[in-house]
Design a protein around this motif. Structure first.
Motif, short mmCIF file in Angstrom:
data_model
loop_
_atom_site.label_atom_id
_atom_site.label_comp_id
_atom_site.label_asym_id
_atom_site.label_seq_id
_atom_site.Cartn_x
_atom_site.Cartn_y
_atom_site.Cartn_z
N PRO A 194 -1.02 0.62 -9.04
CA PRO A 194 0.16 0.29 -8.21
C PRO A 194 1.39 0.06 -9.07
O PRO A 194 1.28 -0.18 -10.29
CB PRO A 194 -0.27 -0.98 -7.48
CG PRO A 194 -1.32 -1.58 -8.35
CD PRO A 194 -2.03 -0.43 -8.99
N ASP A 195 2.55 0.12 -8.44
CA ASP A 195 3.80 -0.21 -9.11
C ASP A 195 3.70 -1.64 -9.66
O ASP A 195 3.31 -2.56 -8.94
CB ASP A 195 4.95 -0.12 -8.09
CG ASP A 195 6.31 -0.28 -8.71
OD1 ASP A 195 6.52 -1.24 -9.48
OD2 ASP A 195 7.20 0.53 -8.39
N PRO A 196 4.06 -1.86 -10.95
CA PRO A 196 3.94 -3.21 -11.53
C PRO A 196 4.69 -4.28 -10.77
O PRO A 196 4.30 -5.46 -10.82
CB PRO A 196 4.50 -3.03 -12.94
CG PRO A 196 4.31 -1.58 -13.25
CD PRO A 196 4.48 -0.85 -11.94
N ARG A 197 5.75 -3.91 -10.04
CA ARG A 197 6.51 -4.90 -9.28
C ARG A 197 5.67 -5.56 -8.19
O ARG A 197 5.96 -6.68 -7.75
CB ARG A 197 7.76 -4.27 -8.66
CG ARG A 197 8.80 -3.82 -9.69
CD ARG A 197 9.93 -3.09 -9.01
NE ARG A 197 9.47 -1.82 -8.44
CZ ARG A 197 10.24 -1.02 -7.69
NH1 ARG A 197 11.49 -1.37 -7.41
NH2 ARG A 197 9.75 0.12 -7.22
N ALA A 198 4.61 -4.87 -7.75
CA ALA A 198 3.76 -5.43 -6.69
C ALA A 198 2.98 -6.63 -7.18
O ALA A 198 2.52 -7.44 -6.38
CB ALA A 198 2.80 -4.35 -6.18
N TRP B 126 0.82 -1.22 0.00
CA TRP B 126 0.00 0.00 0.00
C TRP B 126 0.85 1.26 0.00
O TRP B 126 0.50 2.24 -0.68
CB TRP B 126 -0.94 -0.01 1.22
CG TRP B 126 -1.60 -1.33 1.41
CD1 TRP B 126 -1.24 -2.31 2.29
CD2 TRP B 126 -2.71 -1.86 0.66
NE1 TRP B 126 -2.06 -3.41 2.15
CE2 TRP B 126 -2.96 -3.16 1.16
CE3 TRP B 126 -3.50 -1.36 -0.36
CZ2 TRP B 126 -3.99 -3.96 0.66
CZ3 TRP B 126 -4.52 -2.16 -0.87
CH2 TRP B 126 -4.75 -3.43 -0.35
N ASN B 127 1.91 1.26 0.78
CA ASN B 127 2.75 2.45 0.90
C ASN B 127 3.92 2.44 -0.09
O ASN B 127 4.08 3.36 -0.90
CB ASN B 127 3.28 2.60 2.33
CG ASN B 127 2.17 2.79 3.34
OD1 ASN B 127 1.76 1.82 3.97
ND2 ASN B 127 1.67 4.00 3.49
N ALA B 128 4.74 1.40 -0.02
CA ALA B 128 5.98 1.38 -0.80
C ALA B 128 5.74 1.19 -2.29
O ALA B 128 6.53 1.67 -3.11
CB ALA B 128 6.90 0.28 -0.27
N TYR B 129 4.66 0.49 -2.66
CA TYR B 129 4.45 0.18 -4.07
C TYR B 129 3.18 0.82 -4.64
O TYR B 129 2.75 0.47 -5.73
CB TYR B 129 4.41 -1.34 -4.27
CG TYR B 129 5.76 -1.96 -4.04
CD1 TYR B 129 6.68 -2.10 -5.07
CD2 TYR B 129 6.14 -2.40 -2.77
CE1 TYR B 129 7.93 -2.66 -4.86
CE2 TYR B 129 7.38 -2.95 -2.54
CZ TYR B 129 8.28 -3.08 -3.59
OH TYR B 129 9.52 -3.62 -3.36
N TYR B 130 2.62 1.76 -3.89
CA TYR B 130 1.41 2.42 -4.37
C TYR B 130 1.41 3.90 -3.98
O TYR B 130 1.62 4.77 -4.83
CB TYR B 130 0.19 1.70 -3.82
CG TYR B 130 -1.15 2.32 -4.15
CD1 TYR B 130 -1.50 2.63 -5.47
CD2 TYR B 130 -2.08 2.59 -3.15
CE1 TYR B 130 -2.74 3.19 -5.77
CE2 TYR B 130 -3.32 3.14 -3.45
CZ TYR B 130 -3.64 3.44 -4.75
OH TYR B 130 -4.87 3.99 -5.04
#
Length: 237
Positions: free
Chosen positions: A202-206, A22-26
Motif C-alpha cells: 500500500p501507499d506508505p501514507r496509509a 483499499w482503493n485510494a491508497y492501494y
C-alpha cells in the motif's frame, strides 16, 4: 436490493472509494503505476465507476473512454469529468461497442471478479486494442477471497456472496472466485501474454491515515494486478 446493484448506492460507494485505504491508497496507485506513461494514448476504462481512474489518466494526458453497467456511477463520472471523457453504458458480458484497434490501453480495475466467464470480455479487450496495446487489470486475489468465501475447494471457479456497509446500509454483493491457474489460462486463450504480475505494498501514507488497514494490506494478499500484452506484439519477460 439485488446483488451488485451499484445504482442503489452509487453516491455512498463513490464517496467511500474516493478516500479509503483499499482503493485510494492501494488499488488505484498500483493500477496507475502499471499503466505507466499514458500521455497521448487512447485509453478504455472498463468498469470506470465514478471516474476516479479516468480523472487521473486524463490528468496524465490520455484520451479516455469510460464504460460501466451502472447508470448511477456513470452520472457521477460525468459530473466529475465535466465532458473530458466519453462515457457509455455497457456490460462486459456483451460485445463492446467499439471498432477493432480503437484503443492503445485498456484499464479494468476491480471488475473481473463480478464475471463468471472471462472469455468474452478478454477477447473483446484484445480485439479493441491496437497492435502493441496493453491490458492493465486488477482483481480479487484468489488467496484473499477463498478464505472469505468459506468454500471448500480453492481450485474451482465458484460464486460467493459478501456484505458491505455503505452509508449506514448493508449492501449485498456477489463475486466469482477463480484460482490463479484459471486466470493465466484465460489470458492465454484470449491472446494475451503476461508482462507483469504485481502484489504491491500500500501507499506508505496509509500507515498513518489507516493504521489497521495498512497492516492488513502490507501483510496479507488483497488484490492481484496484471499488465498483459497482445501475444506476438511484445515479448513478455
Amino acid at each position: 436490493m439485488s446483488e451488485n446493484d451499484y445504482d442503489a448506492f452509487a453516491a455512498d460507494y463513490d464517496a467511500d472509494n474516493e478516500n479509503n485505504a483499499w482503493n485510494a491508497y492501494y488499488e488505484r496507485p498500483a493500477t496507475l503505476s502499471l499503466a505507466g506513461e499514458v500521455a497521448g494514448l487512447r485509453v478504455l476504462d472498463a468498469g470506470c465507476g465514478g471516474g476516479a481512474h479516468a480523472a487521473a489518466l486524463i490528468a496524465r494526458g490520455a484520451t479516455v473512454t469510460g464504460i460501466d453497467r451502472s447508470a448511477g456511477l456513470l452520472e457521477i463520472a460525468r459530473r466529475r469529468l465535466e465532458g473530458h471523457a466519453r462515457l457509455l453504458l455497457a456490460d462486459l458480458s456483451e460485445p463492446l461497442p467499439f471498432g477493432d484497434g480503437a484503443f492503445d490501453l485498456v484499464v479494468a480495475s476491480l471488475v473481473m471478479h463480478y464475471l463468471e466467464d472471462w472469455s468474452l470480455p478478454l477477447l473483446e479487450f484484445n480485439r479493441v486494442l491496437a497492435k502493441g496495446g496493453r491490458l492493465v487489470l486488477s482483481t480479487h486475489h484468489p488467496f484473499m477471497d477463498h478464505p472469505l468465501s468459506g468454500h471448500d475447494n480453492y481450485f474451482e471457479t465458484y460464486r460467493f456472496d459478501d456484505t458491505w456497509e455503505r452509508g449506514g446500509r448493508t449492501i449485498h454483493m456477489r463475486f466469482w472466485h477463480r484460482p490463479l491457474h484459471a486466470m493465466f489460462d484465460a489470458f492465454k486463450a484470449a491472446g494475451f501474454a503476461i508482462e507483469t504480475v504485481s502484489e504491491p505494498e500500500p501507499d506508505p501514507r496509509a500507515r498513518t491515515l489507516f493504521p489497521t488497514a495498512y497492516k492488513s494490506l502490507a501483510t496479507e494478499p488483497r488484490f492481484l494486478f496484471f499488465s498483459l500484452v497482445k501475444a506476438g506484439d511484445r515479448q513478455p519477460y
